[in-house]
Design an enzyme around this catalytic site. Structure first.
Site, PDB file in Angstrom:
ATOM      1  N   CYS A   1       0.829  -1.207   0.000  1.00 10.73           N
ATOM      2  CA  CYS A   1       0.000   0.000   0.000  1.00 10.73           C
ATOM      3  C   CYS A   1       0.866   1.261   0.000  1.00 10.73           C
ATOM      4  O   CYS A   1       1.448   1.601  -1.017  1.00 10.73           O
ATOM      5  CB  CYS A   1      -0.981  -0.035   1.162  1.00 10.73           C
ATOM      6  SG  CYS A   1      -2.345   1.149   0.980  1.00 10.73           S
TER       7      CYS A   1
ATOM      8  N   HIS B   1      -3.777  -4.943   0.813  1.00 11.52           N
ATOM      9  CA  HIS B   1      -3.221  -5.367   2.099  1.00 11.52           C
ATOM     10  C   HIS B   1      -3.284  -6.891   2.225  1.00 11.52           C
ATOM     11  O   HIS B   1      -4.273  -7.437   2.742  1.00 11.52           O
ATOM     12  CB  HIS B   1      -3.991  -4.707   3.248  1.00 11.52           C
ATOM     13  CG  HIS B   1      -3.670  -3.261   3.421  1.00 11.52           C
ATOM     14  ND1 HIS B   1      -2.762  -2.808   4.366  1.00 11.52           N
ATOM     15  CD2 HIS B   1      -4.106  -2.169   2.752  1.00 11.52           C
ATOM     16  CE1 HIS B   1      -2.665  -1.493   4.278  1.00 11.52           C
ATOM     17  NE2 HIS B   1      -3.471  -1.076   3.304  1.00 11.52           N
TER      18      HIS B   1
ATOM     19  N   GLU C   1      -1.886  -8.744   4.300  1.00 13.98           N
ATOM     20  CA  GLU C   1      -1.901  -9.174   5.706  1.00 13.98           C
ATOM     21  C   GLU C   1      -3.326  -9.299   6.248  1.00 13.98           C
ATOM     22  O   GLU C   1      -3.534  -9.909   7.303  1.00 13.98           O
ATOM     23  CB  GLU C   1      -1.092  -8.206   6.574  1.00 13.98           C
ATOM     24  CG  GLU C   1      -1.763  -6.902   6.936  1.00 13.98           C
ATOM     25  CD  GLU C   1      -1.750  -5.849   5.839  1.00 13.98           C
ATOM     26  OE1 GLU C   1      -2.227  -4.726   6.095  1.00 13.98           O
ATOM     27  OE2 GLU C   1      -1.252  -6.142   4.731  1.00 13.98           O
TER      28      GLU C   1
END
Length: 239
Positions: free
Chosen positions: A117, A217, A219
């Site tokens: 990002c 993202h 994660e």
């Protein structure tokens, strides 16, 4: 490097300084979403936090085998020669400087790099690129950031035969939380994934170096560690 051939690669992850409450305390702290840590562990690596404090130098990368530039606040537009748009958030000079140093060092020394990002945007800026400061003005929707603190789910198409397609396939259901994006591409960067509205969602440098930026993202998807696994594998090969 941070590990030897028989031990898991050490992956450094940048963090950010925020006023944080935990237990009895309300104090400045270096923080990072746990998903990054779990992603690295599930990918076979050992995560190490890299806070933007003190003098951040290229020598720091001699302690790790791979690097993740985490997401976060907007980059100061002074770094890409633009005036600040009203929608651009407050400057974070500590992160801008420290992560710039780390990205330059990773590129110069062949340290495998995954930029997430804000990290992808800063990678672009370090290589001479520019940013669009407010995506809704460009595409007319808020799909990439529906509301602060809520991730948008964006369908992303990946370029065939790219490094990213070898990792993720041709389609990604991406967790997005960004109102800025790459505009002019930095030197050597190749766009390899796009949202349906045309926003570039991933970039990479040519092989053999592992340098990959994703605007989403990874994660946030706790069941899919493929990007982290790819970084750890590259770090192992590089070590």
């Amino acid at each position: 490097m941070g590990s030897n051939a028989s031990s898991p690669p050490v992956i450094g992850i940048t963090t950010y300084l925020e006023q944080t409450r935990f237990g009895w305390w309300d104090t400045p702290a270096a923080v990072l979403a746990r998903g990054y840590l779990d992603g690295v562990v599930n990918g076979g690596g050992v995560p190490v936090l890299l806070p933007p404090v003190g003098e951040v130098t290229a020598d720091l990368l001699s302690r790790v085998d791979g690097l993740i530039i985490a997401g976060g606040a907007d980059i100061d537009p002074v770094h890409y020669g633009a005036d600040r748009a009203p929608e651009t958030g407050p400057a974070r000079p500590d992160r801008d400087h420290g992560e710039h140093v780390l990205i330059e060092a990773a590129l110069a020394n062949g340290v495998p790099l995954l930029a997430v990002c804000r990290g992808m945007q800063l990678l672009n800026v370090v290589l001479g690129g520019t940013l669009c400061q407010h995506v809704p003005d460009l595409v007319g929707n808020t799909e990439h950031l529906p509301t602060p603190g809520v991730f948008g789910r964006v369908a992303v198409k990946v370029l065939p035969d790219s490094r990213l397609s070898g990792i993720m396939g041709s389609d990604v259901d991406a967790h997005c939380h960004h109102h800025q994006s790459v505009d002019t591409l930095g030197a050597g960067l190749v766009p390899v994934a796009w949202a349906g509205d045309g926003i570039v969602e991933a970039v990479e440098l040519a092989e053999p170096e592992f340098v990959l930026g994703v605007q989403w993202h990874p994660e946030e998807n706790g069941t899919d560690s493929r990007l982290f696994q790819a970084l750890v594998s590259a770090a192992k090969e590089n070590g």
